[in-house]
Design an enzyme around this catalytic site. Structure first.
Site, PDB file in Angstrom:
ATOM      1  N   TYR A 117     -32.346  10.630  -8.149  1.00 36.56           N
ATOM      2  CA  TYR A 117     -31.949   9.226  -8.015  1.00 36.56           C
ATOM      3  C   TYR A 117     -30.428   9.124  -8.143  1.00 36.56           C
ATOM      4  O   TYR A 117     -29.862   9.532  -9.158  1.00 36.56           O
ATOM      5  CB  TYR A 117     -32.659   8.420  -9.109  1.00 36.56           C
ATOM      6  CG  TYR A 117     -32.296   6.958  -9.218  1.00 36.56           C
ATOM      7  CD1 TYR A 117     -31.945   6.195  -8.097  1.00 36.56           C
ATOM      8  CD2 TYR A 117     -32.314   6.319 -10.454  1.00 36.56           C
ATOM      9  CE1 TYR A 117     -31.623   4.860  -8.212  1.00 36.56           C
ATOM     10  CE2 TYR A 117     -32.005   4.971 -10.581  1.00 36.56           C
ATOM     11  CZ  TYR A 117     -31.651   4.255  -9.453  1.00 36.56           C
ATOM     12  OH  TYR A 117     -31.332   2.926  -9.568  1.00 36.56           O
ATOM     13  N   GLY A 169     -21.834  -0.815  -9.207  1.00 35.45           N
ATOM     14  CA  GLY A 169     -22.401   0.508  -8.976  1.00 35.45           C
ATOM     15  C   GLY A 169     -23.916   0.464  -8.884  1.00 35.45           C
ATOM     16  O   GLY A 169     -24.517   1.096  -8.009  1.00 35.45           O
ATOM     17  N   HIS A 170     -24.529  -0.314  -9.759  1.00 39.73           N
ATOM     18  CA  HIS A 170     -25.999  -0.343  -9.880  1.00 39.73           C
ATOM     19  C   HIS A 170     -26.663  -0.778  -8.573  1.00 39.73           C
ATOM     20  O   HIS A 170     -27.562  -0.091  -8.067  1.00 39.73           O
ATOM     21  CB  HIS A 170     -26.355  -1.300 -11.016  1.00 39.73           C
ATOM     22  CG  HIS A 170     -27.808  -1.376 -11.370  1.00 39.73           C
ATOM     23  ND1 HIS A 170     -28.505  -0.324 -11.903  1.00 39.73           N
ATOM     24  CD2 HIS A 170     -28.694  -2.400 -11.276  1.00 39.73           C
ATOM     25  CE1 HIS A 170     -29.764  -0.699 -12.121  1.00 39.73           C
ATOM     26  NE2 HIS A 170     -29.907  -1.947 -11.740  1.00 39.73           N
ATOM     27  N   GLY A 220     -18.788   0.994 -15.362  1.00 43.07           N
ATOM     28  CA  GLY A 220     -18.414   2.241 -16.046  1.00 43.07           C
ATOM     29  C   GLY A 220     -19.583   3.064 -16.551  1.00 43.07           C
ATOM     30  O   GLY A 220     -19.407   3.946 -17.390  1.00 43.07           O
ATOM     31  N   TYR A 239     -28.771   8.013 -11.263  1.00 43.70           N
ATOM     32  CA  TYR A 239     -28.749   8.952 -12.391  1.00 43.70           C
ATOM     33  C   TYR A 239     -27.987  10.179 -11.907  1.00 43.70           C
ATOM     34  O   TYR A 239     -28.510  11.291 -11.845  1.00 43.70           O
ATOM     35  CB  TYR A 239     -30.173   9.314 -12.839  1.00 43.70           C
ATOM     36  CG  TYR A 239     -30.981   8.127 -13.343  1.00 43.70           C
ATOM     37  CD1 TYR A 239     -30.348   7.044 -13.933  1.00 43.70           C
ATOM     38  CD2 TYR A 239     -32.372   8.094 -13.249  1.00 43.70           C
ATOM     39  CE1 TYR A 239     -31.082   5.949 -14.393  1.00 43.70           C
ATOM     40  CE2 TYR A 239     -33.112   7.009 -13.715  1.00 43.70           C
ATOM     41  CZ  TYR A 239     -32.452   5.945 -14.277  1.00 43.70           C
ATOM     42  OH  TYR A 239     -33.171   4.866 -14.739  1.00 43.70           O
ATOM     43  N   SER A 276     -16.972  -0.659 -11.835  1.00 44.18           N
ATOM     44  CA  SER A 276     -17.485  -2.000 -12.152  1.00 44.18           C
ATOM     45  C   SER A 276     -17.947  -2.015 -13.606  1.00 44.18           C
ATOM     46  O   SER A 276     -17.295  -2.590 -14.464  1.00 44.18           O
ATOM     47  CB  SER A 276     -18.607  -2.381 -11.198  1.00 44.18           C
ATOM     48  OG  SER A 276     -18.074  -2.634  -9.921  1.00 44.18           O
TER      49      SER A 276
HETATM   50  P1  FDA Z   1     -19.589   2.567 -12.508  1.00 39.96           P
HETATM   51  O1  FDA Z   1     -18.575   1.503 -12.550  1.00 39.96           O
HETATM   52  O2  FDA Z   1     -19.350   3.778 -13.346  1.00 39.96           O
HETATM   53  O3  FDA Z   1     -19.839   2.974 -10.998  1.00 39.96           O
HETATM   54  C1  FDA Z   1     -20.839   3.885 -10.593  1.00 39.96           C
HETATM   55  C2  FDA Z   1     -20.536   4.347  -9.159  1.00 39.96           C
HETATM   56  O4  FDA Z   1     -20.476   3.220  -8.300  1.00 39.96           O
HETATM   57  C3  FDA Z   1     -19.171   5.038  -9.008  1.00 39.96           C
HETATM   58  O5  FDA Z   1     -19.232   5.974  -7.952  1.00 39.96           O
HETATM   59  C4  FDA Z   1     -18.262   3.897  -8.617  1.00 39.96           C
HETATM   60  O6  FDA Z   1     -17.064   4.294  -7.959  1.00 39.96           O
HETATM   61  C5  FDA Z   1     -19.172   3.082  -7.725  1.00 39.96           C
HETATM   62  N1  FDA Z   1     -18.797   1.674  -7.773  1.00 39.96           N
HETATM   63  C6  FDA Z   1     -18.725   0.891  -8.876  1.00 39.96           C
HETATM   64  N2  FDA Z   1     -18.312  -0.322  -8.539  1.00 39.96           N
HETATM   65  C7  FDA Z   1     -18.116  -0.326  -7.194  1.00 39.96           C
HETATM   66  C8  FDA Z   1     -17.643  -1.299  -6.283  1.00 39.96           C
HETATM   67  N3  FDA Z   1     -17.293  -2.524  -6.696  1.00 39.96           N
HETATM   68  N4  FDA Z   1     -17.516  -0.954  -4.978  1.00 39.96           N
HETATM   69  C9  FDA Z   1     -17.859   0.304  -4.552  1.00 39.96           C
HETATM   70  N5  FDA Z   1     -18.294   1.258  -5.388  1.00 39.96           N
HETATM   71  C10 FDA Z   1     -18.424   0.948  -6.707  1.00 39.96           C
HETATM   72  N6  FDA Z   1     -30.265   2.589 -13.512  1.00 39.96           N
HETATM   73  C11 FDA Z   1     -31.421   1.963 -13.125  1.00 39.96           C
HETATM   74  O7  FDA Z   1     -31.724   1.900 -11.935  1.00 39.96           O
HETATM   75  N7  FDA Z   1     -32.223   1.368 -14.049  1.00 39.96           N
HETATM   76  C12 FDA Z   1     -31.933   1.366 -15.379  1.00 39.96           C
HETATM   77  O8  FDA Z   1     -32.682   0.810 -16.174  1.00 39.96           O
HETATM   78  C13 FDA Z   1     -30.748   2.044 -15.787  1.00 39.96           C
HETATM   79  N8  FDA Z   1     -30.407   2.109 -17.111  1.00 39.96           N
HETATM   80  C14 FDA Z   1     -29.229   2.719 -17.491  1.00 39.96           C
HETATM   81  C15 FDA Z   1     -28.877   2.745 -18.843  1.00 39.96           C
HETATM   82  C16 FDA Z   1     -27.695   3.359 -19.230  1.00 39.96           C
HETATM   83  C17 FDA Z   1     -27.322   3.386 -20.683  1.00 39.96           C
HETATM   84  C18 FDA Z   1     -26.867   3.973 -18.257  1.00 39.96           C
HETATM   85  C19 FDA Z   1     -25.598   4.675 -18.672  1.00 39.96           C
HETATM   86  C20 FDA Z   1     -27.208   3.940 -16.926  1.00 39.96           C
HETATM   87  C21 FDA Z   1     -28.394   3.323 -16.523  1.00 39.96           C
HETATM   88  N9  FDA Z   1     -28.756   3.270 -15.186  1.00 39.96           N
HETATM   89  C22 FDA Z   1     -29.916   2.641 -14.816  1.00 39.96           C
HETATM   90  C23 FDA Z   1     -27.911   3.911 -14.179  1.00 39.96           C
HETATM   91  C24 FDA Z   1     -26.958   2.906 -13.519  1.00 39.96           C
HETATM   92  O9  FDA Z   1     -27.693   2.167 -12.564  1.00 39.96           O
HETATM   93  C25 FDA Z   1     -25.825   3.652 -12.784  1.00 39.96           C
HETATM   94  O10 FDA Z   1     -25.093   4.416 -13.693  1.00 39.96           O
HETATM   95  C26 FDA Z   1     -24.920   2.685 -12.032  1.00 39.96           C
HETATM   96  O11 FDA Z   1     -24.225   3.373 -11.029  1.00 39.96           O
HETATM   97  C27 FDA Z   1     -23.940   2.016 -12.951  1.00 39.96           C
HETATM   98  O12 FDA Z   1     -23.164   1.086 -12.277  1.00 39.96           O
HETATM   99  P2  FDA Z   1     -21.772   0.660 -12.943  1.00 39.96           P
HETATM  100  O13 FDA Z   1     -21.098  -0.312 -12.067  1.00 39.96           O
HETATM  101  O14 FDA Z   1     -21.993   0.317 -14.365  1.00 39.96           O
HETATM  102  O15 FDA Z   1     -21.018   2.062 -12.972  1.00 39.96           O
END
Ligand code: FDA
Length: 537
Positions: free
Chosen positions: A468, A179-180, A109, A471, A107
């Site tokens: 967590y 993901g979040h 990344g 993370y 989603s």
């Molecule tokens: P990404 O797309 O990489 O997915 C993460 C995981 O979720 C993977 O296993 C993926 O396969 C799965 N996934 C994604 N989309 C999906 C979908 N549609 N269906 C099923 N599975 C899916 N956290 C927090 O709680 N508070 C904060 O303030 C922050 N701040 C922060 C800052 C920065 C710079 C980073 C890099 C990370 C954070 N995080 C955070 C952590 C963040 O919550 C965590 O990395 C999330 O998983 C990111 O979600 P994405 O969709 O961006 O990631």
């Protein structure tokens, strides 16, 4: 799922031709079968990118936040599918499963270990970038948000509709909702409202059979699991319905910093004694980083950044009573709207427009390794002094403390799979960062953060040493190549989910017994033993 008329096969074939698809030498038959399967299971044109397509790298790189997980040596997807309709997601899941291809869904990344775009056997990546509609309803104070939206877009859309509504989730605007939310999700309103996943009230998700499930059709067990248990173990989430939270029209922020020479150690010790007991409208986050003092010597800077859900006139007496040592004065306080405070916490403190929240380029892209902990007892001053020594010996390093207490104390550990509630003073996030030039020595930086993590062991939660999920840290353990086992996974599963791990395993066994939705730290299904009994192997 409906089969398409043959004319659509022809359209898709023409499309495939138009993107000059040449099967990768390693898996030509599988890829060809997969593509034929897609064409016969979709009513419409499915956008996809092969490795030979000129846009492949641009799409793949577009949302990668941690460049450590993106190098020549790291496996890349055979194909990237960027669905535009729900049926495209259904077809992708169905066909990847039918042809034994691994599947990753991405989603935003921002995964710390690149789990949404890296796998150790041939895989298809579903990139949700086109799924970012957000519909906010002020009638029932809710929103439907698609998985590919970023937090910044969600916050922006809510604020456009009402200055009295907000949402409790993370700080960084470029994080993906998909993901979040499925891993928890916390930020400056965690003490008032809990984590993002606490506010999911419905979902649309594609399961391993390619069906679209909602809360009503998936049942409460699966609905429980995807709210904090990590969506990637259970399906491809299309969208969430969330309940929005009340925010006042005026909030107050402040930031106060101290170096070691200015008494940061004593202040941080005091912080730990009070921060989870403060009024739930008050949130004070700590950032710790090495810096240089006025004499040019290396030191540590401890920054206290706060959100108060109200005006400064109420905040000042409150903080004077509960944490006077911080010395906050009216000149430190800035009143603003909630949406402006979102920008402030994202580091935009120079009057940037709220349109900045719509920028999808990863805000902190770089090379890093992260880890996490939860603290239940204040770390003594001697422990903090040892921590400073370790940090000063090392690298470019950041540490963040996010306080709990307040609403987090009221939600039971088993309400959703995210279990880190009462008894935690704060969460620690450790981040070692380095530059592209330093990346050949990535191993040195990773060894350093592992040593620091070992140093912290006596001061943080134990049995298990909790972590967590959002993370993500593969140092905690990983599934074997293509295999998962309960006995391996319980080591990290109990850290991320505590006692909820076993219920997650039960849900997984029921909804995905063949373990199609898997990654290095996915929830394992139980296996059928020789006597027809499910076993914990
Ligand atoms: P990404 O797309 O990489 O997915 C993460 C995981 O979720 C993977 O296993 C993926 O396969 C799965 N996934 C994604 N989309 C999906 C979908 N549609 N269906 C099923 N599975 C899916 N956290 C927090 O709680 N508070 C904060 O303030 C922050 N701040 C922060 C800052 C920065 C710079 C980073 C890099 C990370 C954070 N995080 C955070 C952590 C963040 O919550 C965590 O990395 C999330 O998983 C990111 O979600 P994405 O969709 O961006 O990631």
């Amino acid at each position: 799922m409906s089969r398409s008329p043959s004319i659509l096969v022809a359209i898709l074939s023409a499309f495939l031709f138009s993107i000059s698809w040449v099967p990768a030498a390693s898996n030509p038959v599988i890829q060809s079968n997969f593509l034929q399967c897609l064409s016969s299971h979709s009513q419409s044109f499915i956008p996809l990118y092969t490795r030979t397509n000129s846009s492949y790298s641009t799409i793949l790189e577009s949302t990668i936040d941690n460049l450590r997980c993106y190098s020549l040596a790291i496996p890349k997807p055979l194909l990237i599918v960027t669905p535009k309709q729900e049926s495209h997601i259904q077809a992708t899941v169905y066909c990847a499963k039918s042809y034994g291809l691994q599947f990753r869904v991405r989603s935003g990344g921002h995964d710390y270990e690149g789990q949404s775009y890296v796998a150790d056997s041939p895989f298809i990546m579903l990139d949700m970038t086109n799924f970012r509609d957000i519909n906010v309803s002020t009638e029932d104070n809710s929103a439907w948000v698609q998985a590919g939206a970023i937090l910044g877009e969600l916050y922006y859309k809510i604020a456009q509709k009402s200055k009295y509504l907000g949402f409790s989730a993370g700080l960084c605007p470029t994080i993906g909702v998909g993901g979040h939310f499925s891993g928890g999700g916390f930020g400056p309103m965690v003490r008032k409202y809990g984590v993002a996943a606490d506010h999911i009230v419905d979902v649309r998700m594609v399961d391993g059979k390619g069906r679209i499930l909602t809360r009503a059709t998936m049942g409460e067990d699966l609905f429980w699991a995807i709210r904090g248990g990590g969506g990637a173990s259970f399906g491809a989430i299309i969208s969430y319905k969330i309940s929005l939270v009340a925010v006042p029209p005026t909030v107050t922020v402040f930031s106060v910093s101290k170096t070691l020479e200015e008494g940061a150690t004593k202040l941080l010790y005091r912080y730990q004694q009070v921060v989870d007991k403060l009024h739930e409208d008050l949130f004070i986050r700590v950032s710790i980083l090495p810096t240089t003092n006025k004499s040019g010597n290396k030191t540590i800077l401890v920054a206290f950044t706060s959100l108060y859900l109200g005006g400064s006139k109420e905040l000042l007496p409150l903080i004077k009573k509960s944490f006077p040592e911080l010395g906050v004065q009216s000149k430190d306080c800035k009143e603003m709207s909630w949406i402006q405070s979102v920008l402030y916490f994202a580091g935009y403190t120079n009057g940037e427009s709220i349109d900045t929240l719509l920028n999808r380029t990863p805000q902190f892209r770089g090379y890093f390794k992260g880890k996490s902990d939860f603290v239940k007892e204040p770390i003594p001053e001697t422990g903090l002094e040892g921590l400073w020594k370790n940090i000063l010996e090392g690298d470019t390093f950041l540490m963040f403390f996010v306080p709990f207490g307040g609403k987090m104390n009221e939600i039971s550990e088993s309400s959703i799979p995210f279990p880190h509630r009462k008894g935690n003073i704060y969460n620690i996030q450790y981040v070692a960062r380095w530059t592209e030039q330093e990346n050949p020595q990535a191993g040195k930086h990773i060894a350093w953060i592992r040593k620091l993590y070992d140093y912290m062991a006596p001061y943080v939660s134990k049995n298990p040493r909790a972590a967590y999920l959002n993370y993500r840290d593969l140092d905690l353990g990983r599934n074997g190549h293509g295999e998962t086992s309960y006995s391996q996974a319980v080591t990290w599963g109990s850290k991320y989910f505590k006692n909820n791990f076993n219920r997650l395993v039960q849900v997984k066994t029921k909804v995905d017994p063949g373990n199609f939705f898997r990654n290095e730290q996915s929830i394992p299904p139980l296996r059928m033993g020789a006597e027809g009994v499910l076993v914990n192997k």
